[in-house]
Each structure stands twice: as structure tokens, then as C-alpha cells.
Design a protein around this motif. Structure first.
Motif, PDB file in Angstrom:
ATOM      1  N   UNK A  33      -3.919   2.812   4.836  1.00 24.86           N
ATOM      2  CA  UNK A  33      -3.782   1.357   4.824  1.00 24.86           C
ATOM      3  C   UNK A  33      -2.772   0.908   3.780  1.00 24.86           C
ATOM      4  N   UNK A  34      -2.831   1.500   2.606  1.00 28.51           N
ATOM      5  CA  UNK A  34      -1.890   1.117   1.557  1.00 28.51           C
ATOM      6  C   UNK A  34      -0.452   1.404   1.991  1.00 28.51           C
ATOM      7  N   UNK A  35      -0.237   2.576   2.555  1.00 34.19           N
ATOM      8  CA  UNK A  35       1.119   2.953   2.965  1.00 34.19           C
ATOM      9  C   UNK A  35       1.640   2.035   4.063  1.00 34.19           C
ATOM     10  N   UNK A  36       0.798   1.696   5.032  1.00 33.73           N
ATOM     11  CA  UNK A  36       1.266   0.859   6.130  1.00 33.73           C
ATOM     12  C   UNK A  36       1.421  -0.606   5.712  1.00 33.73           C
ATOM     13  N   UNK A  37       0.587  -1.085   4.808  1.00 38.04           N
ATOM     14  CA  UNK A  37       0.712  -2.481   4.355  1.00 38.04           C
ATOM     15  C   UNK A  37       1.896  -2.671   3.416  1.00 38.04           C
ATOM     16  N   UNK A  38       2.167  -1.645   2.593  1.00 42.17           N
ATOM     17  CA  UNK A  38       3.165  -1.806   1.525  1.00 42.17           C
ATOM     18  C   UNK A  38       4.504  -1.151   1.825  1.00 42.17           C
ATOM     19  N   UNK A  39       4.500  -0.112   2.672  1.00 38.16           N
ATOM     20  CA  UNK A  39       5.713   0.670   2.861  1.00 38.16           C
ATOM     21  C   UNK A  39       5.981   1.650   1.739  1.00 38.16           C
TER      22      UNK A  39
END
Length: 612
Positions: A475-481
Motif C-alpha cells: 500500500x505504501x509503495x502504490x500510494x507514494x511511488x
């Protein structure tokens, strides 16, 4: 002559000792996607190290990549030395193995389809755990549930037939079932292309126009509706640990002194326990809010397909959310004759998710902003899930194991129509994503010192924590890039499928032909040798936890004895209910994670970092 025989015997023993394996290469047996990080771990009982390794095509025996091993990480767990073997630059689909330090890994695949069908595979376990009508057995069980306890209106009856058995025994908990239902609904919403339609609503063969993951989620929703029959009543548990009287295939239990009826516990928010032990409940919010979030997301997914059903879920979402405010605090499951129960202590995360889910359900209505703002207030109460970065926690103390509310709220605050409501929403969305980053950083600070990048505490249900943590990283990677924790995310996922000290997958039957559990703590396998396909087992615990548990006894010699250590023990033995019992809620979360991994190409192979 006898002296010669004795000498020969000694020489044979010495040769056997000299030839005993002391080093291993641990890999994700399920495989790796071409564009994903790909790291194995070389580990040894000796203090020596390796300088390089090679990736070998299993069909041609040709070396396709040679690379240097990482720095030596030193002793951890059962090993005196371990190093990371990064082969992320290998992207050609095929079947391979690794060689280094005189040892060879199991074979594995690289390919874009390595996770295809795995999320659907894990749904098999959930169908097998259905209560009421069980499609695996093509029979019904626990059809008389049940008589109420702790009901402020006096003892009565409520129809509580349905739902899932909790963990290969036959208790049922609303808190785990609602969380499982939400994960299944999220998986259906976020990754619809992953799932197939091969089963009908009863779980039997035959398509019905709904993806199987939606059929399973609806099974959960229908049981939760029964446990919240009207605005003034909510029940949170069916049966108690009187259930634990030995292995049996589910049918009708007569352990409770009321024929075939089982007790159904009213959600009072007060301490409960009918016998020697009692929980420490302080309120109803944690459980009631989980009901509300499941109903709200269910409304979003079903209302266009089944208008009447959607309306019923709409009504239940509001009444459950109101119920969660009756007595703010944490609900806990009720123990029986043993001191074990789910010791949930937090509820702000559940309130955040409920408010965010209701806001999504109301999107475009005149009053949905108040739910967004309520979710933001709850998010500020517990920005980081407390176990992240900790060495230990009580059983299910912080549940769900990470906070889906931040994800759902961040998704809502990204919508242009929502951002237009309040100029501060963009900044608040960044703060939510920052909460995820801070939790991951705390785990990374612990994980970076060992070759497995292991920063999850070895407490009861550590595999559930690992699955949840991998989801938070995703989730962090997909929300933040932001890709800085990509290898930590991959390490958590790889751990579940064999890149761990024991070299075993923690999911029954996945991958086919791999080293996976064969003797779990499950009546289905122990009594009838039924496969429990897709079940995620509890996972390793600290040796101190294992040694302290009551009634735990291994049934055979420990095949993983060389890999046990104070940092973690795991046994593929039906006698070990602490590490080898499959859980329904952990498996439901894994359905989401596997769907994410099947859908996501991840990214380009990462640039190697110092210390990787």
C-alpha cells in the motif's frame, strides 16, 4: 576381527559427519516476477562466507548470471553466517536454481504468471472452513446455533448459523470474520481480473455470475448480518474453548450442555468469560466498527448487482457504526477453561476504517464529509500500529495487524471531488502515507541487521503479521511511488514461501511439489487426510513462547530440528497448535496479498543498494 569392524564403524560415522550438510540456499519456492526484486539467502552453520554465486537454467544447466554475494551478516537464528544473493537483473522466464558456496537451491520459476491462480487457490481453505453448509464435505454442521449468553435482555436464541470456523477448530469470532470479509471485498474491488467464477454461492461447482471471491465475501457478510439482527443487538462469538475436546470432523457438537446448541456471546463491552478466566474488554468499538466497515464496502460492491441486498447492507453499515459508539473501547474474545483469547487493545484503527468505508459508501452525498473528518480524527489517535518495530506483543493485541483505514482514507482523499471539499486534504493524505512509512521504517531498523531482512516478531500468528506487513508495504509503495522499501516488502513475501530458516512454504499445498506443510494442526488432515489447500499456518514463534504453552506435544521427530533457535521455532506437526495451525483470517489476508502480487508487475529491477 571385532577390532576391524569397530574401526570401520568409526570411519563410517566420521565420513557421515563430514558429509552432513551445513549450508543451504533459501528461495521463494513460488517464484519471482521478471521485473520484481529477486533475492535468495545463503545460510550456514559455519562461520565462513561466500564471495559469489550463479543462477543456472534448470533445463540446459547453463549459467545465465554470475554475481557477488552481499556482505556477510553474521549469526542470526540457527545460523552462524548468512548472506543475500541478489539476482534481480535476471528477467528471462524459465526454471532455474542457484549455486554458491558448494550448495544448490531448490528449483524455482521466473515468469509473469508465477502467481497466477494462487489467490483463488487459497479460497479453497475458506470454503472448507464454512460453517452451516460446508461445500467441501457436502454436509451441514452446527445448525442449532445458538443460545445467547451475556444478553442484557435475558437468555434467548439467535440464528447464528453460517460464517467460517476460525482456525481449524470450530469456534467463530466476529472480529476475525469481519476482518477476513473486508480483505476479501478489498481483493475483489482492487484486483477484479485476478479472480475466476467456478463456484456458486453455496461453494459448489458451477458459475453463478459472481467471482468466487465475492461469493466467499458474501458468505461472511451474511453471517455478520445474523450477528447484528437489529440496531440494539450485536453478538461477537459463537462457542468457546470447550470446543477443544479433540479432533473431529465438524458436525453437531454437544459440549455445551444444551443438546446441539452452542453459546452465542452478546457484545457488551464488559469483561467476559464463563469459567475460570475472563478477558479485559473495555468497550465495543473495535468489533462493532469492523462490522460497519464490512457492511459499507459490501454495499459498494453488491448494490449495482443486487439492489435489495445493497439496501440491507447500507442499513447495517449505519446501525453497526452507531453501535460502535455505545461504549468506546476494545472488545476481546471470551476465554473458556484456558487462559487464551484474542487480546485486542486498540480500536481507533477500526473506527477510522469504519468512517472511511462509510464515507466511500456515501460518496457524493451531502453529508459524507463528516465521515471523512471523523476518520481523520481517528487516524491521529493511532498513526502507527504499535507492534511495528516492537519485539513482542500479546496475542492479537493490535488487530487487524496493520491499519487498512489509512489506505482507504488516502484513496478517498486522492479523488478530485473530495480534494475540492477542503484545501488541507492533500496535506492530510500525505500524512497518512507518512504513517505507513514510519511503521515500515521501524521494522526496517530491526530487519536490516539480518540476511532474511526479518523484523517481524516471532509471536503467535507471526505469519499473519508478516502477510499484513507485506500488504502495508505494498500500500505504501502504490500510494507514494516510493521504492525504498521494495526489498523489505519482497523479503516479507518471500519468507512466506520458503525464504526462511526452515526452507518451507507456510501455505498448505502452495506451490505444488514444494516443501509445504503436510501435517498441520487440523482435524481434516489428521483424521481423514483431507488436503487443506491454501491454508496459511500460524508460523514460527520464539522458543520461549513455544516452551510456555499448555497441552502442546509433538507427535514425531522434528524434521526441522537443525533450524530451530531461540529466535524462532516451527514444526510441521499436528501436535503444534502454536506454529502449524491454519487460520481463516490470515488466509483471507493472504488472498489479498497474492492478488496484489499477481496483478502488480512491481517495478524495474531495483538499483543495488549498499548492504543489500
Amino acid at each position: 576381527m571385532r577390532q576391524k569392524i569397530n574401526l570401520l564403524f568409526v570411519l563410517l560415522l566420521a565420513a557421515a559427519g563430514a558429509g552432513a550438510q551445513s549450508s543451504w540456499i533459501r528461495v521463494n519456492q513460488l517464484g519471482y516476477k521478471p521485473a520484481a526484486p529477486k533475492v535468495a539467502v545463503w545460510c550456514s552453520k559455519n562461520a565462513d562466507s561466500v564471495k559469489s554465486f550463479r543462477l543456472v537454467d534448470a533445463a540446459t544447466k547453463k549459467t545465465v548470471l554470475s554475481a557477488r554475494a552481499s556482505r556477510a551478516f553474521g549469526a542470526w537464528g540457527p545460523f552462524a553466517q548468512a548472506q543475500r544473493l541478489d539476482f534481480s537483473n535476471a528477467a528471462k522466464p524459465g526454471r532455474y536454481y542457484l549455486e554458491g558456496g558448494g550448495v544448490r537451491s531448490p528449483e524455482f520459476r521466473i515468469g509473469g504468471d508465477v502467481y497466477a491462480g494462487t489467490a483463488d487457490f487459497c479460497l479453497r481453505y475458506l470454503r472448507q472452513q464454512r460453517c452451516g453448509f460446508n461445500p467441501f464435505l457436502n454436509d451441514s454442521c452446527h445448525t442449532h446455533d445458538g443460545y445467547t449468553v451475556y444478553d442484557p435482555n435475558g437468555e434467548g436464541r439467535v440464528d447464528a448459523v453460517g460464517g467460517w470456523h476460525d482456525a481449524s477448530d470450530y469456534l467463530q469470532y466476529a472480529t476475525t470474520s469481519a476482518n477476513a470479509t473486508y480483505h476479501l471485498l478489498m481483493a475483489a474491488r482492487d484486483f477484479p481480473a485476478v479472480f475466476t467464477d467456478t463456484k456458486n454461492a453455496r461453494g459448489l461447482d458451477g458459475a453463478n455470475g459472481y467471482a468466487d471471491v465475492l461469493d466467499e465475501a458474501r458468505w461472511g457478510l451474511d453471517w455478520l448480518r445474523k450477528l447484528h439482527p437489529d440496531a440494539g443487538r450485536m453478538y461477537h462469538q459463537v462457542a468457546d474453548d470447550r470446543d477443544h475436546r479433540g479432533f473431529r470432523i465438524p458436525k453437531e457438537d454437544s459440549f455445551y450442555g444444551r443438546g446441539y446448541e452452542r453459546p452465542v456471546y452478546f457484545l457488551t463491552g464488559e469483561p467476559q468469560g464463563l469459567f475460570q478466566y475472563r478477558n479485559r474488554a473495555t468497550g465495543v468499538s473495535s468489533t462493532a466498527a469492523k462490522f460497519a466497515s464490512a457492511f459499507a464496502l459490501g454495499n459498494l460492491l453488491f448494490r449495482d448487482r443486487d439492489r435489495d441486498y445493497g439496501i440491507r447492507l447500507w442499513e447495517k453499515a449505519f446501525s453497526a457504526e452507531l453501535y460502535s459508539r455505545k461504549k468506546r473501547g476494545a472488545a476481546q474474545t471470551a476465554p473458556g477453561r484456558a487462559p487464551y483469547f484474542y487480546e485486542e487493545d486498540n480500536w481507533a484503527d477500526d473506527e477510522e476504517l469504519a468512517s472511511a468505508a462509510v464515507a466511500h459508501m456515501l460518496m457524493g452525498k451531502a453529508y459524507y464529509k463528516e465521515y471523512l473528518d471523523a476518520a481523520l480524527r481517528s487516524a491521529a489517535v493511532e498513526p502507527v500500529t504499535p507492534w511495528l518495530g516492537a519485539d513482542t506483543a500479546r496475542h492479537y493485541q493490535w488487530y487487524p495487524f496493520v491499519n487498512p483505514g489509512h489506505y482507504e482514507l488516502a484513496r478517498a482523499l486522492a479523488l478530485p471531488a473530495v480534494r475540492a471539499l477542503d484545501v488541507t486534504y492533500g496535506e492530510k493524505r500525505r500524512a497518512l502515507i507518512g504513517h505507513y512509512r514510519e511503521g515500515i521504517r521501524r521494522v526496517w531498523d530491526k530487519a536490516r541487521g539480518n540476511a532474511f531482512y526479518r523484523g517481524v516478531p516471532a509471536i503467535w500468528c507471526s505469519n499473519n503479521l508478516t502477510t499484513a506487513f507485506a500488504i502495508q508495504c505494498y500500500w505504501y509503495r502504490t500510494l507514494s511511488g516510493d521504492r525504498q522499501f521494495e526489498q523489505l516488502e519482497a523479503a516479507a513475501f518471500d519468507w512466506l514461501f520458503g525464504c526462511n530458516p526452515w526452507g518451507t512454504s507456510m501455505v498448505y499445498g502452495l506451490p505444488a511439489g514444494g516443501d509445504t506443510p503436510t501435517d498441520p494442526h487440523s482435524a481434516f488432515t489428521h483424521l481423514n487426510r483431507y488436503p487443506i489447500d491454501g491454508g496459511l499456518v500460524d508460523g514460527p514463534v520464539y522458543a520461549s513462547i513455544f516452551n510456555s504453552l499448555k497441552g502442546l506435544r509433538l507427535s514425531k521427530e522434528d524434521a526441522y530440528a537443525p533450524f530451530q533457535s531461540p529466535q524462532g521455532v516451527y514444526h510441521d506437526d499436528f501436535g503444534d497448535y502454536s506454529t502449524n495451525e491454519p487460520t481463516m483470517d490470515g488466509t483471507a489476508a493472504l488472498v489479498y496479498l497474492l492478488a496484489a502480487m499477481e496483478s502488480s508487475p512491481l517495478s524495474r529491477p531495483p538499483v543495488p543498494r549498499r548492504g543489500n
